[in-house]
Design a protein around this motif. Structure first.
Motif, short mmCIF file in Angstrom:
data_model
loop_
_atom_site.label_atom_id
_atom_site.label_comp_id
_atom_site.label_asym_id
_atom_site.label_seq_id
_atom_site.Cartn_x
_atom_site.Cartn_y
_atom_site.Cartn_z
N UNK A 260 0.71 -1.39 0.23
CA UNK A 260 -0.08 0.06 0.09
C UNK A 260 0.98 1.33 -0.16
N UNK A 261 2.13 1.00 -0.45
CA UNK A 261 2.93 2.38 -0.26
C UNK A 261 2.41 3.51 -1.29
N UNK A 262 2.06 3.38 -2.55
CA UNK A 262 1.60 4.19 -3.41
C UNK A 262 0.50 5.09 -2.84
N UNK A 263 -0.61 4.20 -2.52
CA UNK A 263 -1.75 5.00 -2.09
C UNK A 263 -1.57 5.80 -0.83
N UNK A 264 -0.40 4.98 0.14
CA UNK A 264 -0.28 5.74 1.34
C UNK A 264 0.48 7.11 1.16
N UNK A 265 1.19 6.97 -0.11
CA UNK A 265 2.05 8.51 -0.27
C UNK A 265 1.05 9.52 -0.56
N UNK A 266 -0.11 8.99 -1.38
CA UNK A 266 -1.07 10.11 -1.83
C UNK A 266 -1.87 10.52 -0.59
N UNK A 267 -2.18 9.64 0.38
CA UNK A 267 -2.93 9.85 1.55
C UNK A 267 -2.07 11.06 2.52
#
Length: 374
Positions: A260-267
């Motif tokens: 979930x690193x990519x979605x976490x970076x956006x969040x």
């Protein structure tokens, strides 16, 4: 500054142009407007059509007062009779504008103040236009700015040379902006109104989220995956419909990223309080609607193509999930799919199917009771 000398003004054009980093023609136009305003103040009337021309070579200015040719003159200041007009211009006809020329050398004190105000105000506007012109080609991109002022309805953000505003409708609900903090903003538009041009910034629109994902998902640049639709309620929830053009590539997994690193970076950028649902886009509208309502499980979908509406049947335990808090899930799913979605419970069809089961249980209990009785 008791009076204003036209010669001084013409000399000032070049200096102002250099100082303010503006084209000389712009400064000329500003000063010509000022001379016209000042002349009108001294000699004319408010409604008069007055324009002026500056001659930089000899430091003179001429003012031209335009009057419309009419059959019957109502106001001398703005109208002229056909008879009078033909003395100036032999072939004049009704509807023409006849200009009379006046030479100007200097103005009185009040008119000079008017001219000065006009020059300052128009130069400020011209400067802003030039600065904003640099941002014209940045519309649709994200830049980093510094929070300059927090007002009840807008946040002012400094972006190098220019200052932009995030209106309330473009802010992320519940987000706190502290003065001096660095934030990323999406350059949405340049609005031009009577107060001059204004840079409109956003953190709450769909395009901001799309841009952030583009930074995190290199596969978007290569075209392997794409975002088909986004529906967002900033600060609360965003739904993303994604698809893959390469067989075997899982679009949702690509956007979520390992662990979930990519979605976490956006969040991290939009705030953890905003949920991000990433679902698979489907060419089949029924399947797309099912996906869009996730995490709810859908029993059946009836689509009315003409009305762009769909009835979605869900089991009773799924109803509150499908609708979401305050109707949010169904609202975003509707925007994502382009169909007005009505959620209904699918219990009406169940009794017939569950009746035999009940009888089996009854007879089982009956058998147990019988055996215990014995």
């Amino acid at each position: 500054m008791d009076d204003i000398n036209v010669k001084q003004l013409t000399l000032a054009v070049r200096t102002i142009a250099e100082e303010k980093n503006l084209p000389e023609e712009t400064v000329m136009a500003v000063i010509e407007q000022a001379i016209a305003a000042a002349w009108r103040r001294d000699n004319g009337e408010r409604d008069q059509e007055v324009r002026s021309e500056l001659n930089v070579n000899d430091g003179t200015a001429n003012v031209f007062v335009g009057r419309e040719v009419v059959e019957e003159v109502g106001s001398d200041a703005v109208e002229i009779s056909l008879e009078e007009a033909q003395k100036v211009k032999a072939d004049a006809v009704v509807g023409d504008i006849i200009e009379e020329k006046h030479e100007v050398t200097s103005f009185g004190r009040v008119a000079a103040q008017t001219a000065k105000q006009v020059v300052l105000q128009r130069l400020r506007e011209a400067e802003r236009e030039v600065v904003l012109g640099e941002y014209e080609d940045k519309i649709g991109t994200v830049v980093t700015g510094t929070v300059q002022r927090v007002e009840p309805r807008v946040i002012r953000v400094e972006l190098g040379k220019a200052t932009g505003i995030i209106p309330q409708s473009e802010q992320i609900q519940g987000e706190f902006y502290s003065i001096g903090s660095r934030i990323k903003v999406f350059i949405k538009d340049i609005e031009r109104d009577n107060r001059g041009p204004q840079l409109i910034l956003s953190r709450g629109n769909e395009a901001f989220v799309e841009y952030l994902f583009r930074q995190e998902v290199p596969e978007m640049e290569t075209g392997a995956v794409e975002i088909k639709a986004i529906a967002r309620e900033a600060g609360r929830r965003t739904k993303l419909a994604v698809s893959s053009t390469v067989p075997g590539v899982d679009p949702v997994g690509t956007f979520v990223g390992g662990h979930g690193t990519r979605v976490q970076a956006v969040m991290n950028e939009i705030g953890d309080q905003e949920k991000v649902d990433i679902i698979t886009f489907d060419e089949n509208n029924e399947q797309f609607i099912r996906n869009a309502l996730s995490p709810a499980e859908v029993a059946k979908v009836d689509i009315d193509e003409a009305a762009k509406r769909a009835r979605v049947y869900v089991n009773e335990d799924q109803q509150s999930i499908a609708i979401g808090r305050g109707g949010q899930n169904v609202r975003l799913a509707s925007r994502l799919t382009g169909y007005e979605l009505d959620i209904e419970t699918a219990t009406a069809e169940k009794p017939a199917a569950s009746a035999p089961k009940k009888n089996i249980e009854d007879s089982l209990f009956g058998a147990i009771e019988e055996s215990t009785d014995k």
